[in-house]
Design a protein around this motif. Sequence first.
Motif, PDB file in Angstrom:
ATOM      1  N   LEU A  18       0.825  -1.206   0.000  1.00  0.00           N
ATOM      2  CA  LEU A  18       0.000   0.000   0.000  1.00  0.00           C
ATOM      3  C   LEU A  18       0.859   1.256   0.000  1.00  0.00           C
ATOM      4  CD1 LEU A  18      -2.835  -0.938   2.540  1.00  0.00           C
ATOM      5  CD2 LEU A  18      -3.110  -0.541   0.087  1.00  0.00           C
ATOM      6  N   LEU A  19       1.877   1.276   0.851  1.00  0.00           N
ATOM      7  CA  LEU A  19       2.738   2.456   0.945  1.00  0.00           C
ATOM      8  C   LEU A  19       3.506   2.688  -0.357  1.00  0.00           C
ATOM      9  CD1 LEU A  19       4.165   2.014   4.566  1.00  0.00           C
ATOM     10  CD2 LEU A  19       2.344   3.552   3.809  1.00  0.00           C
ATOM     11  N   ALA A  20       4.071   1.607  -0.925  1.00  0.00           N
ATOM     12  CA  ALA A  20       4.853   1.751  -2.149  1.00  0.00           C
ATOM     13  C   ALA A  20       3.982   2.161  -3.325  1.00  0.00           C
ATOM     14  CB  ALA A  20       5.565   0.436  -2.462  1.00  0.00           C
ATOM     15  N   GLY A  21       2.804   1.557  -3.462  1.00  0.00           N
ATOM     16  CA  GLY A  21       1.933   1.879  -4.583  1.00  0.00           C
ATOM     17  C   GLY A  21       1.294   3.252  -4.477  1.00  0.00           C
ATOM     18  N   TYR A  22       1.046   3.718  -3.262  1.00  0.00           N
ATOM     19  CA  TYR A  22       0.363   5.007  -3.098  1.00  0.00           C
ATOM     20  C   TYR A  22       1.333   6.179  -3.198  1.00  0.00           C
ATOM     21  CZ  TYR A  22      -2.843   8.490  -1.195  1.00  0.00           C
ATOM     22  OH  TYR A  22      -3.644   9.608  -1.023  1.00  0.00           O
ATOM     23  N   ASP A  28       8.961   3.491  -3.373  1.00  0.00           N
ATOM     24  CA  ASP A  28       8.555   2.400  -4.260  1.00  0.00           C
ATOM     25  C   ASP A  28       9.768   1.747  -4.914  1.00  0.00           C
ATOM     26  OD1 ASP A  28       7.055   0.695  -5.866  1.00  0.00           O
ATOM     27  OD2 ASP A  28       6.765   2.199  -7.425  1.00  0.00           O
ATOM     28  N   GLN A  29      10.713   2.542  -5.358  1.00  0.00           N
ATOM     29  CA  GLN A  29      11.904   2.003  -6.009  1.00  0.00           C
ATOM     30  C   GLN A  29      12.715   1.127  -5.049  1.00  0.00           C
ATOM     31  OE1 GLN A  29      12.852   2.228  -9.208  1.00  0.00           O
ATOM     32  NE2 GLN A  29      10.978   3.337  -9.691  1.00  0.00           N
ATOM     33  N   ILE A  30      12.903   1.591  -3.832  1.00  0.00           N
ATOM     34  CA  ILE A  30      13.698   0.839  -2.855  1.00  0.00           C
ATOM     35  C   ILE A  30      13.012  -0.473  -2.496  1.00  0.00           C
ATOM     36  CG2 ILE A  30      14.589   0.846  -0.493  1.00  0.00           C
ATOM     37  CD1 ILE A  30      15.014   3.851  -0.770  1.00  0.00           C
ATOM     38  N   LEU A  31      11.726  -0.406  -2.145  1.00  0.00           N
ATOM     39  CA  LEU A  31      11.000  -1.612  -1.741  1.00  0.00           C
ATOM     40  C   LEU A  31      10.887  -2.606  -2.898  1.00  0.00           C
ATOM     41  CD1 LEU A  31       8.115  -0.119   0.451  1.00  0.00           C
ATOM     42  CD2 LEU A  31      10.106  -1.406   1.229  1.00  0.00           C
ATOM     43  N   SER A  32      10.650  -2.106  -4.095  1.00  0.00           N
ATOM     44  CA  SER A  32      10.500  -3.009  -5.244  1.00  0.00           C
ATOM     45  C   SER A  32      11.806  -3.724  -5.558  1.00  0.00           C
ATOM     46  CB  SER A  32      10.024  -2.221  -6.466  1.00  0.00           C
ATOM     47  OG  SER A  32       8.730  -1.697  -6.253  1.00  0.00           O
ATOM     48  N   ARG A  33      12.933  -3.031  -5.457  1.00  0.00           N
ATOM     49  CA  ARG A  33      14.218  -3.689  -5.717  1.00  0.00           C
ATOM     50  C   ARG A  33      14.513  -4.737  -4.648  1.00  0.00           C
ATOM     51  NH1 ARG A  33      13.085  -0.818  -9.194  1.00  0.00           N
ATOM     52  NH2 ARG A  33      12.005  -2.770  -9.608  1.00  0.00           N
ATOM     53  N   ILE A  34      14.170  -4.428  -3.403  1.00  0.00           N
ATOM     54  CA  ILE A  34      14.379  -5.404  -2.324  1.00  0.00           C
ATOM     55  C   ILE A  34      13.524  -6.645  -2.569  1.00  0.00           C
ATOM     56  CG2 ILE A  34      14.037  -5.840   0.137  1.00  0.00           C
ATOM     57  CD1 ILE A  34      14.751  -2.935   0.659  1.00  0.00           C
ATOM     58  N   THR A  81      -2.696  -1.095  -6.004  1.00  0.00           N
ATOM     59  CA  THR A  81      -2.737   0.277  -5.492  1.00  0.00           C
ATOM     60  C   THR A  81      -2.357   1.281  -6.571  1.00  0.00           C
ATOM     61  OG1 THR A  81      -2.162  -0.538  -3.283  1.00  0.00           O
ATOM     62  CG2 THR A  81      -1.883   1.808  -3.680  1.00  0.00           C
ATOM     63  N   LEU A  82      -1.375   0.936  -7.400  1.00  0.00           N
ATOM     64  CA  LEU A  82      -0.949   1.834  -8.469  1.00  0.00           C
ATOM     65  C   LEU A  82      -2.098   2.163  -9.418  1.00  0.00           C
ATOM     66  CD1 LEU A  82       2.588   0.434  -9.411  1.00  0.00           C
ATOM     67  CD2 LEU A  82       2.069   2.679  -8.424  1.00  0.00           C
ATOM     68  N   LEU A 105      -7.134   2.819   3.640  1.00  0.00           N
ATOM     69  CA  LEU A 105      -7.890   1.779   4.343  1.00  0.00           C
ATOM     70  C   LEU A 105      -9.356   1.721   3.939  1.00  0.00           C
ATOM     71  CD1 LEU A 105      -6.402   2.135   7.948  1.00  0.00           C
ATOM     72  CD2 LEU A 105      -5.774   0.499   6.174  1.00  0.00           C
ATOM     73  N   ARG A 106      -9.943   2.864   3.561  1.00  0.00           N
ATOM     74  CA  ARG A 106     -11.372   2.909   3.272  1.00  0.00           C
ATOM     75  C   ARG A 106     -11.696   2.866   1.788  1.00  0.00           C
ATOM     76  NH1 ARG A 106     -14.553   5.107   7.325  1.00  0.00           N
ATOM     77  NH2 ARG A 106     -16.282   4.614   5.899  1.00  0.00           N
ATOM     78  N   HIS A 107     -10.762   3.256   0.932  1.00  0.00           N
ATOM     79  CA  HIS A 107     -11.084   3.380  -0.488  1.00  0.00           C
ATOM     80  C   HIS A 107     -10.230   2.496  -1.391  1.00  0.00           C
ATOM     81  CE1 HIS A 107     -13.771   6.834   0.188  1.00  0.00           C
ATOM     82  NE2 HIS A 107     -12.881   7.233   1.087  1.00  0.00           N
ATOM     83  N   ILE A 108      -8.992   2.223  -1.005  1.00  0.00           N
ATOM     84  CA  ILE A 108      -8.108   1.419  -1.864  1.00  0.00           C
ATOM     85  C   ILE A 108      -8.069  -0.032  -1.429  1.00  0.00           C
ATOM     86  CG2 ILE A 108      -5.714   1.086  -2.595  1.00  0.00           C
ATOM     87  CD1 ILE A 108      -5.353   4.065  -2.616  1.00  0.00           C
ATOM     88  N   LEU A 109      -7.813  -0.293  -0.155  1.00  0.00           N
ATOM     89  CA  LEU A 109      -7.687  -1.672   0.325  1.00  0.00           C
ATOM     90  C   LEU A 109      -8.941  -2.508   0.089  1.00  0.00           C
ATOM     91  CD1 LEU A 109      -5.947  -3.790   1.691  1.00  0.00           C
ATOM     92  CD2 LEU A 109      -6.699  -2.910   3.914  1.00  0.00           C
ATOM     93  N   PRO A 110     -10.162  -1.990   0.328  1.00  0.00           N
ATOM     94  CA  PRO A 110     -11.353  -2.826   0.067  1.00  0.00           C
ATOM     95  C   PRO A 110     -11.453  -3.315  -1.372  1.00  0.00           C
ATOM     96  CG  PRO A 110     -11.940  -0.948   1.432  1.00  0.00           C
ATOM     97  CD  PRO A 110     -10.532  -0.713   0.990  1.00  0.00           C
ATOM     98  N   ASN A 111     -10.917  -2.576  -2.329  1.00  0.00           N
ATOM     99  CA  ASN A 111     -10.985  -3.001  -3.725  1.00  0.00           C
ATOM    100  C   ASN A 111      -9.981  -4.101  -4.045  1.00  0.00           C
ATOM    101  OD1 ASN A 111     -12.880  -1.033  -5.334  1.00  0.00           O
ATOM    102  ND2 ASN A 111     -11.780   0.219  -3.855  1.00  0.00           N
ATOM    103  N   LEU A 112      -9.069  -4.369  -3.125  1.00  0.00           N
ATOM    104  CA  LEU A 112      -8.086  -5.429  -3.318  1.00  0.00           C
ATOM    105  C   LEU A 112      -8.443  -6.686  -2.534  1.00  0.00           C
ATOM    106  CD1 LEU A 112      -4.864  -3.234  -2.910  1.00  0.00           C
ATOM    107  CD2 LEU A 112      -6.095  -3.784  -5.008  1.00  0.00           C
ATOM    108  N   THR A 113      -9.600  -6.682  -1.894  1.00  0.00           N
ATOM    109  CA  THR A 113      -9.965  -7.789  -1.015  1.00  0.00           C
ATOM    110  C   THR A 113     -10.104  -9.111  -1.760  1.00  0.00           C
ATOM    111  OG1 THR A 113     -11.116  -6.267   0.476  1.00  0.00           O
ATOM    112  CG2 THR A 113     -11.662  -8.595   0.660  1.00  0.00           C
ATOM    113  N   SER A 114     -10.775  -9.094  -2.904  1.00  0.00           N
ATOM    114  CA  SER A 114     -11.043 -10.341  -3.627  1.00  0.00           C
ATOM    115  C   SER A 114      -9.761 -11.074  -4.022  1.00  0.00           C
ATOM    116  CB  SER A 114     -11.906 -10.068  -4.860  1.00  0.00           C
ATOM    117  OG  SER A 114     -13.170  -9.586  -4.473  1.00  0.00           O
ATOM    118  N   PRO A 115      -8.816 -10.438  -4.724  1.00  0.00           N
ATOM    119  CA  PRO A 115      -7.588 -11.163  -5.058  1.00  0.00           C
ATOM    120  C   PRO A 115      -6.765 -11.539  -3.837  1.00  0.00           C
ATOM    121  CG  PRO A 115      -7.413  -8.855  -5.693  1.00  0.00           C
ATOM    122  CD  PRO A 115      -8.832  -9.101  -5.339  1.00  0.00           C
ATOM    123  N   LEU A 116      -6.830 -10.730  -2.785  1.00  0.00           N
ATOM    124  CA  LEU A 116      -6.083 -11.062  -1.573  1.00  0.00           C
ATOM    125  C   LEU A 116      -6.645 -12.302  -0.894  1.00  0.00           C
ATOM    126  CD1 LEU A 116      -5.322  -7.589   0.073  1.00  0.00           C
ATOM    127  CD2 LEU A 116      -3.667  -9.290  -0.711  1.00  0.00           C
TER     128      LEU A 116
END
Length: 212
Positions: A18-22, A28-34, A81-82, A105-116
Amino acid sequence: MAVPAVMIGSFSGIILGLLAGYYRGTLDQILSRIMDAWLALPGLLLAIVFVALLGPSLQTTVIALGLVGIPGYYRMVRNGTLSTREMLYVEAARTMGLGDGRILLRHILPNLTSPLVVLITLRLGTVILAGGALSFIGLGAQPPTSEWGALLASGRDSMDRAWWVAFFPGMAITASVMGFNLLGDGLRDLLAPEMAQDHRTHAGADEDECGS
């Protein structure tokens, strides 16, 4: 063993994704490379390294399997999230002055519930299999803790005299992994039909390619 391991991996991966995509940018670059470097290593081998460093036990096995699963959740949540952060309702929430935490938490995460939900269900079977493998080679749960992989290992030397000692733990692992995989497939068809359609399309294309 599977449930707490999945909780560790999913919670950490979801937060980081969530943090990297938002926020994107440097974070995002650091976390994605890790995570890319993390995914380049075989998961079971990485779990063996973690358990060897922390010492074999049921608790360290849970922690190791949880840490190994973080990149999978991270990539799914980050990618979702992106795309979601550019939706009109997210822009409207920003215009209304809502904070980043509430938007996430209220607008982005609920839309990711199904694949999660699908990923978590499938991951449960993977964790059971990996945990059983670690216990089978002596790096998981230690006696007198009961664990299917350890029970399977203890019964392999008595297969000619008492086959049931190894047979039933092995069947328990097989049934659990198969059950969670079937449940995950069913949830994918129910909650995320577009994912199931893409999966069937790719599978059909692979079959056509193999046939040709």
